[in-house]
Design a protein around this motif. Structure first.
Motif, PDB file in Angstrom:
ATOM      1  N   TYR A  75       0.836  -1.206   0.000  1.00 44.07           N
ATOM      2  CA  TYR A  75       0.000   0.000   0.000  1.00 44.07           C
ATOM      3  C   TYR A  75       0.870   1.255   0.000  1.00 44.07           C
ATOM      4  O   TYR A  75       0.591   2.220  -0.708  1.00 44.07           O
ATOM      5  N   GLU A  78       2.119   2.078  -3.309  1.00 39.96           N
ATOM      6  CA  GLU A  78       1.010   2.239  -4.257  1.00 39.96           C
ATOM      7  C   GLU A  78       0.792   1.029  -5.154  1.00 39.96           C
ATOM      8  O   GLU A  78       0.310   1.151  -6.280  1.00 39.96           O
ATOM      9  N   TYR A  80      -1.620  -1.170  -5.185  1.00 36.40           N
ATOM     10  CA  TYR A  80      -2.902  -1.336  -4.511  1.00 36.40           C
ATOM     11  C   TYR A  80      -3.545  -2.701  -4.742  1.00 36.40           C
ATOM     12  O   TYR A  80      -4.201  -3.241  -3.859  1.00 36.40           O
ATOM     13  N   ASP A 105      -9.910   1.732   0.600  1.00 32.31           N
ATOM     14  CA  ASP A 105      -9.045   2.748  -0.002  1.00 32.31           C
ATOM     15  C   ASP A 105      -8.195   2.149  -1.118  1.00 32.31           C
ATOM     16  O   ASP A 105      -7.826   2.849  -2.067  1.00 32.31           O
ATOM     17  N   CYS A 106      -7.869   0.878  -1.027  1.00 38.88           N
ATOM     18  CA  CYS A 106      -7.180   0.208  -2.128  1.00 38.88           C
ATOM     19  C   CYS A 106      -8.064   0.212  -3.376  1.00 38.88           C
ATOM     20  O   CYS A 106      -7.561   0.364  -4.499  1.00 38.88           O
ATOM     21  N   GLY A 109      -7.573   3.408  -4.925  1.00 42.49           N
ATOM     22  CA  GLY A 109      -6.288   3.451  -5.607  1.00 42.49           C
ATOM     23  C   GLY A 109      -6.314   2.715  -6.932  1.00 42.49           C
ATOM     24  O   GLY A 109      -5.556   3.054  -7.852  1.00 42.49           O
ATOM     25  N   ARG A 276      -6.758   8.583   3.046  1.00 41.76           N
ATOM     26  CA  ARG A 276      -5.815   7.476   3.211  1.00 41.76           C
ATOM     27  C   ARG A 276      -5.746   7.078   4.666  1.00 41.76           C
ATOM     28  O   ARG A 276      -5.398   7.861   5.528  1.00 41.76           O
TER      29      ARG A 276
END
Length: 280
Positions: A75, A78, A80, A105-106, A109, A276
């Motif tokens: 994470y 990045e 994801y 939140d992933c 992303g 985040r």
């Protein structure tokens, strides 16, 4: 990967150590030391932390704490899709919902904000503790903004936690996200008020609320030391008076960084990706 001799593995949380008891002692110690390195490097050198997490994962992929650490390391750099896969694995092993906000939140992303928003309405959210529910609210607001629903993002962040005067670990980030959302919909005066409130609560320096306030106030910061260095590059070439007298030189102490007021309504810098979750 090299690990300093002073990293013993004993530094890890006792719950993680308990999970590692299922491994042979030598292997458990190796995994623990790699997990310590992940924790040490995650914020400042995430690429290195990711490398150590892959070593731990190769050694003990059936340990939930290892999958979780690998998820947070992915994470942080990045990755994801990879992070989401690790978080899902950890959740299957433990049955816990605490990773639900970061999983959502992933999805953001990965460019799927609608999926993150759907997760905000799932029953799992009701099982989160208060901090987890705040994190989920932050992610949901971020998803709204990703989808261009800026006014809805403002409403999403309005909550008892936002209105509370008590300062919790997540208070500064919640207030900052609200201020940033207000600014995006053009409510600048209110945004300034909430950036100030975020700064009051930000004892650990987790946001750049002070910089955002300065930008809104049109204040620029000039480093006097940089000015001195520039001056050294351009020596004074004026000829001295042709006299026999030698003037006494005066050396001034370097001034502290000066604050200069710029024109009102200074530009606002882009905010970090709102929502985040904090990395555990």
């Amino acid at each position: 990967m090299p690990i300093p001799d002073d990293v013993t593995g004993e530094e890890i949380d006792k719950d993680v150590r308990q999970e590692l008891l299922s491994l042979p002692k030598t292997l458990a110690d190796d995994v623990a030391r790699n997990l310590v390195m992940v924790a040490k490097l995650l914020d400042e050198e995430p690429e290195k932390a990711y490398g150590y997490s892959r070593v731990a994962l190769r050694l003990a992929s059936r340990v939930p704490a290892v999958r979780e650490a690998a998820g947070f390391a992915a994470y942080a750099v990045e990755k994801y899709g990879e992070a989401l896969a690790e978080f899902r694995a950890a959740r299957r092993m433990t049955g816990s919902v605490e990773l639900w906000p970061v999983m959502a939140d992933c999805e953001r992303g990965l460019g799927r904000p609608e999926k993150a928003l759907a997760m905000a309405g799932e029953p799992e959210v009701q099982k989160l503790d208060r901090a987890g529910q705040v994190e989920m609210r932050l992610v949901a607001a971020g998803a709204r903004r990703d989808m261009g629903q800026t006014d809805a993002a403002v409403v999403t962040l309005q909550s008892p936690e936002l209105a509370s005067n008590s300062v919790q670990p997540w208070t500064a980030r919640l207030r900052y996200a609200y201020a940033d959302a207000l600014l995006e919909v053009g409510r600048e005066d209110e945004a300034r008020e909430w950036f100030a409130k975020a700064l009051e609560a930000d004892q650990g320096g987790t946001t750049n609320a002070s910089d955002r306030l300065a930008e809104l106030d049109g204040v620029e910061f000039t480093d006097a030391l940089d000015e001195d260095e520039d001056g050294d590059d351009h020596e004074n070439t004026d000829a001295a008076p042709e006299t026999g007298n030698v003037a006494e030189a005066v050396t001034e102490e370097p001034a502290a960084p000066a604050r200069q007021d710029a024109s009102e309504g200074g530009a606002t810098a882009d905010a970090p990706r709102e929502g985040r979750p904090e990395q555990g």
